[in-house]
Write a protein that holds these residues in place. Sequence first.
Motif, PDB file in Angstrom:
ATOM      1  N   CYS A  63      -7.411   5.158  -2.675  1.00  0.00           N
ATOM      2  CA  CYS A  63      -8.086   4.055  -2.000  1.00  0.00           C
ATOM      3  C   CYS A  63      -8.577   4.518  -0.626  1.00  0.00           C
ATOM      4  O   CYS A  63      -7.854   5.181   0.107  1.00  0.00           O
ATOM      5  CB  CYS A  63      -7.133   2.871  -1.837  1.00  0.00           C
ATOM      6  N   HIS A 118      -9.081   2.636   1.804  1.00  0.00           N
ATOM      7  CA  HIS A 118      -8.526   1.871   2.920  1.00  0.00           C
ATOM      8  C   HIS A 118      -7.425   2.709   3.544  1.00  0.00           C
ATOM      9  O   HIS A 118      -7.610   3.282   4.608  1.00  0.00           O
ATOM     10  CB  HIS A 118      -7.992   0.504   2.444  1.00  0.00           C
ATOM     11  N   LEU A 119      -6.272   2.831   2.851  1.00  0.00           N
ATOM     12  CA  LEU A 119      -5.201   3.644   3.422  1.00  0.00           C
ATOM     13  C   LEU A 119      -4.519   4.537   2.396  1.00  0.00           C
ATOM     14  O   LEU A 119      -3.397   4.993   2.624  1.00  0.00           O
ATOM     15  CB  LEU A 119      -4.164   2.760   4.123  1.00  0.00           C
ATOM     16  N   GLY A 120      -5.154   4.762   1.256  1.00  0.00           N
ATOM     17  CA  GLY A 120      -4.674   5.835   0.397  1.00  0.00           C
ATOM     18  C   GLY A 120      -3.828   5.446  -0.796  1.00  0.00           C
ATOM     19  O   GLY A 120      -3.294   6.315  -1.479  1.00  0.00           O
ATOM     20  N   CYS A 121      -3.666   4.147  -1.096  1.00  0.00           N
ATOM     21  CA  CYS A 121      -2.883   3.768  -2.272  1.00  0.00           C
ATOM     22  C   CYS A 121      -3.649   4.132  -3.547  1.00  0.00           C
ATOM     23  O   CYS A 121      -4.834   4.418  -3.505  1.00  0.00           O
ATOM     24  CB  CYS A 121      -2.569   2.272  -2.235  1.00  0.00           C
ATOM     25  N   CYS A 163      -7.117  -2.257  -5.711  1.00  0.00           N
ATOM     26  CA  CYS A 163      -6.013  -1.547  -5.073  1.00  0.00           C
ATOM     27  C   CYS A 163      -4.816  -2.478  -4.960  1.00  0.00           C
ATOM     28  O   CYS A 163      -4.951  -3.604  -4.495  1.00  0.00           O
ATOM     29  CB  CYS A 163      -6.436  -1.055  -3.698  1.00  0.00           C
ATOM     30  N   CYS A 218      -2.297  -2.345  -2.969  1.00  0.00           N
ATOM     31  CA  CYS A 218      -1.627  -2.449  -1.669  1.00  0.00           C
ATOM     32  C   CYS A 218      -2.125  -3.607  -0.820  1.00  0.00           C
ATOM     33  O   CYS A 218      -1.348  -4.457  -0.401  1.00  0.00           O
ATOM     34  CB  CYS A 218      -1.746  -1.141  -0.901  1.00  0.00           C
ATOM     35  N   HIS A 219      -3.442  -3.649  -0.553  1.00  0.00           N
ATOM     36  CA  HIS A 219      -3.941  -4.716   0.305  1.00  0.00           C
ATOM     37  C   HIS A 219      -5.165  -5.392  -0.300  1.00  0.00           C
ATOM     38  O   HIS A 219      -6.013  -5.920   0.415  1.00  0.00           O
ATOM     39  CB  HIS A 219      -4.258  -4.189   1.706  1.00  0.00           C
ATOM     40  N   GLY A 220      -5.268  -5.294  -1.639  1.00  0.00           N
ATOM     41  CA  GLY A 220      -6.309  -6.053  -2.314  1.00  0.00           C
ATOM     42  C   GLY A 220      -7.719  -5.527  -2.169  1.00  0.00           C
ATOM     43  O   GLY A 220      -8.674  -6.276  -2.331  1.00  0.00           O
ATOM     44  N   GLY A 221      -7.882  -4.249  -1.869  1.00  0.00           N
ATOM     45  CA  GLY A 221      -9.233  -3.678  -1.831  1.00  0.00           C
ATOM     46  C   GLY A 221      -9.859  -3.735  -3.221  1.00  0.00           C
ATOM     47  O   GLY A 221      -9.184  -3.509  -4.225  1.00  0.00           O
ATOM     48  N   PRO A 272     -10.215  -4.618   2.578  1.00  0.00           N
ATOM     49  CA  PRO A 272     -10.314  -3.849   3.819  1.00  0.00           C
ATOM     50  C   PRO A 272     -10.942  -2.449   3.753  1.00  0.00           C
ATOM     51  O   PRO A 272     -11.128  -1.854   4.803  1.00  0.00           O
ATOM     52  CB  PRO A 272      -8.840  -3.726   4.250  1.00  0.00           C
TER      53      PRO A 272
HETATM   54  S1  FES Z   1      -4.644   1.022   0.572  1.00  0.00           S
HETATM   55 FE1  FES Z   1      -6.010   0.102  -0.864  1.00  0.00          FE
HETATM   56  S2  FES Z   1      -6.402  -1.784   0.038  1.00  0.00           S
HETATM   57 FE2  FES Z   1      -5.097  -0.882   1.500  1.00  0.00          FE
END
Ligand code: FES
Lengths: 303, 258
Positions: free
Chosen positions: A184, A186-189, A220, A222-225, A237
Amino acid sequence: MSEEERDTQHLPAPSLWPIGFAVGVACILVGLVISVPALIVGAVIALVFGFLWVRDLMRAHPVTAAAPGAPAAAPVVTHADVGDNVDRATFLSLATIGVSGLIGAGVTLPVLGFGVLPSFVGDGVETHDVDLGPITNFPEGQYMIATYLENPEQGEVSRRTAFIRNNGSTDAGVPSFTAIFSRCVHLGCPVQPNGPIDEQAKQEVNGVELLPVLAASFGCPCHGGLYDSEGNRSAGPPVRSLDRYEFSIKDGNLILGRLFSVGHVEGVGATARIQKYYMAYPGVHVDGIESWLYPIPTPGSTG
Amino acid sequence: MAATARRQQLQDVALAPLDWVEERSGLVGYTKWFLFRKVPRDITWSQTLGSAALTAFIVQATTGVFLAMFYKPDPVNAYASIQSITEDVTLGWLVRGMHKWGASVFIILMFFHMARAFLFGAYKYPRELNWILGVLLLVSGMAEGFTGYLLPWDNTSYWATVVGININATGPFVGPFLAQFLQGGLSIGPDTLPKFYALHMLVLPGAIMALIGLHLYLVVRLGVSSPPWSRSAAGRERPEAAAGRDGVGEPTTEGESA
Ligand code: FES
Ligand code: HEM
C-alpha cells in the motif's frame, strides 16, 4: 642548591623546536620501514632541530645565574622573553584535550559511519529479477495474484505479492502486462484484491504461487485505502497510485524487474499512460508540490 | 549499663561492614545525604511519579536482561524463541509478561510524571534543562517501545513496524534515509530484526541510563520544586517560611544544602 632555588620553578623556556625534532624522529621511523632516503632526511631534520632545541634550553635557563636569595624572577623573565601567554600548564591541558579528541574521533567516526552510512549509499539494496513462468499461465484480462520470494537466500522475510494482468498486446503488437506491487502506498500494508479468488485454480510455477482473482479494485486492511483496477487511488489516505514493476519476456516467461512508483495512470490496460517515477517509500509524494519535500531519490531506487 | 554496652557492641558488629565501606569510599555518607536531603515540607504524592517511572525502568532493564538470554534475534528463530519463553521456560511467561505490560506502565508513568511537572510549573527557571532532559527521556522511552514491538516477530508486530517505519519515511528530506537506516534496505529484511534488537537492548537503554543520571543530578542539585499552592516561595524568604511554619527553612536554588 639553595632552599630558594628549590622552591622556584625550573621551567625551560617554551620552544617550538621539539616539534621539528619529533617530525624528524617520525621520519626516521617511517624511513626505517619504507625507504633509506627518507631515513636520512629524517636523521638530518632530527639532528638540526635537536641542536636548536638544546641550544634554546641552554640559553633560557637564567635561574642558575641568579644570586642566592634573589627574588624568583627567572620564570617571569622567560615568559617575557617569548612574549607568549601560553604557559606550560595551558599547553599541556590543550594538548591533552586535543589528543583525547583525536583518539575519540578516531574511534567514533568509523563506528558512526558504519552504523549510518550504509543507509545513505543504498547498501543491501539490490533488484532481483523474478521469473513468474510462461505467459500462457496468465489469461488475458484477468488479474493473477503472484506470491514469490524476492531473494530466496533471505527466505520468508523476502516474500512479496504482485498482481499481474495480461492486457494482450499494445497497438504496436508488443505484449502488455499490468504488474502491480501489493504494498500500500499509504504506509505499506498488504493491499488485497477485492473480488472472488479461485482457490481451485492455484498453481505453483518454479516457486511462484499463482492464484486467479476477479478483481475490479484493491483495498487496504489497515486504514481503508481503496484503489481502482489500474491502481489509482479512489478513496482513503494513499498519496499516489500503486507501485508497479518493470517487466520483460524471456523465452516465453514473464520476468518481473525493478519497481517504480506511479503518480497517476490514465487509460486502461494496454493503452494506459503511466506517470513513472523512481521507487519511493509509501506515503511519499512523487508529484505535485508536496514532492518538493523529497528532493533526493531514495538510495538504491535509481538502479 | 551492661545491657546498653552489649547492645552497642552488637550494633558495632552489625555496622562494621558498612563502616569498612564508608571509610574506604564515603559511599554510605553520600547515600544518606542523597536519601535524606531536604525537600519542601508541602511536597505531595504526585512528586513520587518520577521515582515510579524510575522503578518501572529498572523492572524493564532487569526482566529484559533475562529475556535476552532466551531470545533469538533472527527472522527464522525469533517467533519460535518467544513461544518457547512463554510456554516452555520456567516462569518465562511471568518475566515476559512483566516486560510486556511493564513497557506500557513505564510510558504511562513518564506521561503522568511529565503532566505533574507541567501542572506544577516545575519546568520553569531554573529547571528548564531538566525538562529538556525529560523530553529526551520521553523520546528514548517511546523509541524503546517502537523497537521492542517488532521483536516477537508475529503478524501484529511485523505490520505495525512496517507502518511505523513508513511513517518515518514520510518525514521531509531525511525521512527516506531514516527508514532505510531503520530497516537496513528498501523494506524489512534479514538485517532489520538484529538492528532493532541492538537498538532496543543496548543503544537506547544506555542512552536512557545516562539521561536518568543527568536528570537525577539536576533534581538533587536544584532541589524539588514546591507545589504551586505552597506558601513558601522559591528563592525568596517569606515571613511564614522564616518562622519555620511552612516549607523548608531556607529556600535556595540549592535546596539540598539548606
Ligand atoms: S497502509 Fe494502506 S491505507 Fe494505510
Ligand atoms: C525515564 C523517565 C524519567 C525518570 C526515571 C524520571 C525521574 C525523575 C525523578 C525521580 C524526579 C524527582 C521528582 C519527581 O519525582 O517529581 C524527576 C523530576 C523532574 N522530571 Fe523526570 N523522569 C523521567 C522523565 C521525565 C519527563 C518525560 C519529563 C518531562 C518532559 C521530566 C521532567 C522532570 C522535571 C521538570 C523534574 C523536576 C521536577 C521538580 O523539581 O519539581 N521527567 N524526574
